[in-house]
Design an enzyme around this catalytic site. Sequence first.
Site, mmCIF file in Angstrom:
data_model
loop_
_atom_site.group_PDB
_atom_site.id
_atom_site.type_symbol
_atom_site.label_atom_id
_atom_site.label_comp_id
_atom_site.label_asym_id
_atom_site.label_seq_id
_atom_site.Cartn_x
_atom_site.Cartn_y
_atom_site.Cartn_z
ATOM 1 N N HIS A 106 -6.162 7.590 -8.969
ATOM 2 C CA HIS A 106 -6.642 6.249 -9.317
ATOM 3 C C HIS A 106 -8.134 6.215 -9.642
ATOM 4 C CE1 HIS A 106 -2.936 4.593 -6.991
ATOM 5 N NE2 HIS A 106 -2.662 4.829 -8.244
ATOM 6 N N CYS A 147 -18.083 1.707 -19.741
ATOM 7 C CA CYS A 147 -17.894 0.538 -20.609
ATOM 8 C C CYS A 147 -16.579 0.716 -21.358
ATOM 9 C CB CYS A 147 -19.056 0.452 -21.593
ATOM 10 S SG CYS A 147 -18.792 -0.762 -22.893
HETATM 11 P P1 NAD Z 1 -1.781 1.353 1.644
HETATM 12 O O1 NAD Z 1 -2.934 0.539 2.148
HETATM 13 O O2 NAD Z 1 -0.708 0.670 0.893
HETATM 14 O O3 NAD Z 1 -1.089 2.106 2.861
HETATM 15 C C1 NAD Z 1 -1.833 2.840 3.801
HETATM 16 C C2 NAD Z 1 -0.859 3.599 4.683
HETATM 17 O O4 NAD Z 1 -1.615 4.385 5.591
HETATM 18 C C3 NAD Z 1 0.066 2.696 5.496
HETATM 19 O O5 NAD Z 1 1.384 3.184 5.360
HETATM 20 C C4 NAD Z 1 -0.449 2.873 6.943
HETATM 21 O O6 NAD Z 1 0.624 2.836 7.873
HETATM 22 C C5 NAD Z 1 -1.064 4.257 6.897
HETATM 23 N N1 NAD Z 1 -2.186 4.488 7.828
HETATM 24 C C6 NAD Z 1 -3.127 3.617 8.274
HETATM 25 N N2 NAD Z 1 -4.019 4.246 9.060
HETATM 26 C C7 NAD Z 1 -3.649 5.552 9.101
HETATM 27 C C8 NAD Z 1 -4.176 6.715 9.729
HETATM 28 N N3 NAD Z 1 -5.283 6.660 10.487
HETATM 29 N N4 NAD Z 1 -3.532 7.894 9.559
HETATM 30 C C9 NAD Z 1 -2.405 7.968 8.795
HETATM 31 N N5 NAD Z 1 -1.847 6.895 8.184
HETATM 32 C C10 NAD Z 1 -2.463 5.715 8.324
HETATM 33 O O7 NAD Z 1 -2.440 2.559 0.836
HETATM 34 P P2 NAD Z 1 -1.927 3.395 -0.426
HETATM 35 O O8 NAD Z 1 -0.509 3.779 -0.248
HETATM 36 O O9 NAD Z 1 -2.959 4.436 -0.632
HETATM 37 O O10 NAD Z 1 -1.990 2.340 -1.609
HETATM 38 C C11 NAD Z 1 -3.118 1.509 -1.731
HETATM 39 C C12 NAD Z 1 -3.829 1.586 -3.069
HETATM 40 O O11 NAD Z 1 -5.138 1.022 -2.935
HETATM 41 C C13 NAD Z 1 -4.035 2.964 -3.530
HETATM 42 O O12 NAD Z 1 -3.701 2.955 -4.857
HETATM 43 C C14 NAD Z 1 -5.517 3.249 -3.382
HETATM 44 O O13 NAD Z 1 -6.021 3.670 -4.636
HETATM 45 C C15 NAD Z 1 -6.176 1.917 -3.140
HETATM 46 N N6 NAD Z 1 -7.068 1.932 -1.954
HETATM 47 C C16 NAD Z 1 -7.969 2.959 -1.817
HETATM 48 C C17 NAD Z 1 -8.791 3.023 -0.710
HETATM 49 C C18 NAD Z 1 -9.760 4.191 -0.601
HETATM 50 O O14 NAD Z 1 -10.194 4.721 -1.616
HETATM 51 N N7 NAD Z 1 -10.101 4.642 0.615
HETATM 52 C C19 NAD Z 1 -8.713 2.037 0.288
HETATM 53 C C20 NAD Z 1 -7.803 0.969 0.111
HETATM 54 C C21 NAD Z 1 -6.974 0.937 -1.018
HETATM 55 ZN ZN ZN Z 2 -20.587 -0.141 -24.308
#
Ligand code: NAD
Ligand code: ZN
Length: 254
Positions: A125, A133
């Site tokens: 992602h 831009c």
């Molecule tokens: P999600 O928020 O949908 O799910 C997170 C998962 O992690 C849940 O199933 C939860 O049970 C589990 N979890 C929480 N704490 C944990 C831990 N300490 N150890 C192991 N598991 C744990 O996240 P997703 O599936 O990555 O989808 C969310 C989207 O949002 C992604 O596309 C991502 O790009 C983006 N996002 C990114 C960030 C980041 O860059 N750190 C943060 C939030 C969202």
């Molecule tokens: Zn431009």
Amino acid sequence: MPKKTGNDLKLETLASWITKSKSTCAMTGAGASVESGIPDFRGKGGLWSRYDPEEYATIFSFQDDPAKVWKMLAELIETVEGAKPNPGHIALAELESMGMLSGIITQNVDSLHQKAGSKKVIEFHGHCRSLKCDECNKRYTDTHLYKKQFPPKCSCGGVLRPEVIMFDEQIHGSVLLESKELSSSSELMLVIGTSAQVMPAALNPYLTKASGGKIVEINTEETPLTCDADMTIIGKSGEIMPKLLSIIKNRVEL
Ligand code: NAD
Ligand code: ZN
């Protein structure tokens, strides 16, 4: 000797699978960075409890009202830039340097795998390390331009955005291809801290499975992937991954 828990026994089995596997990869999600202080979508009090992703994280919301979405983006950039890798990220980097992990597909945009020392990281992602831009494709390495002009603008007049993939946006073709290759060539995929619901990232583990490989899930709760996983370990990535690493290290030293 303290009695071994269910997770301890699973970790012993997983360590054997990893040491015997010709190629193991990992796919990580927001849960892998929760212990670094970056909330996942359900984290209380965090970014996403104040900014509904449906309202703030789609490409259409950005195009409609960039200044509104930039309030969230500025906070995201600050949060990500201030975060440090946790023991889960560090264990993954160490597994790679030991030759036990061939790469990571991450859904995170926080660069924490690279900060931990991981070399092969496919950022499904995108990332927050630079701005772009969409009008002329010019890139800017100064992610703090929004402090001078809000929302930040390109020299051509277009609004800048971090190089993250927003909801309803296409994943880059090269990234899709690279993750497909890594997933389908792996005998084992560790799926860490993802709700396994965001498409098309959620398909990657099924590519490993379809090629005859195993899926092992590490999460604080069950997900839609659990019924298809060969093993699910319920626990925090920052606690489970260092335990796994130490079992593997002990075996390699034997
Ligand atoms: P999600 O928020 O949908 O799910 C997170 C998962 O992690 C849940 O199933 C939860 O049970 C589990 N979890 C929480 N704490 C944990 C831990 N300490 N150890 C192991 N598991 C744990 O996240 P997703 O599936 O990555 O989808 C969310 C989207 O949002 C992604 O596309 C991502 O790009 C983006 N996002 C990114 C960030 C980041 O860059 N750190 C943060 C939030 C969202
Ligand atoms: Zn431009």
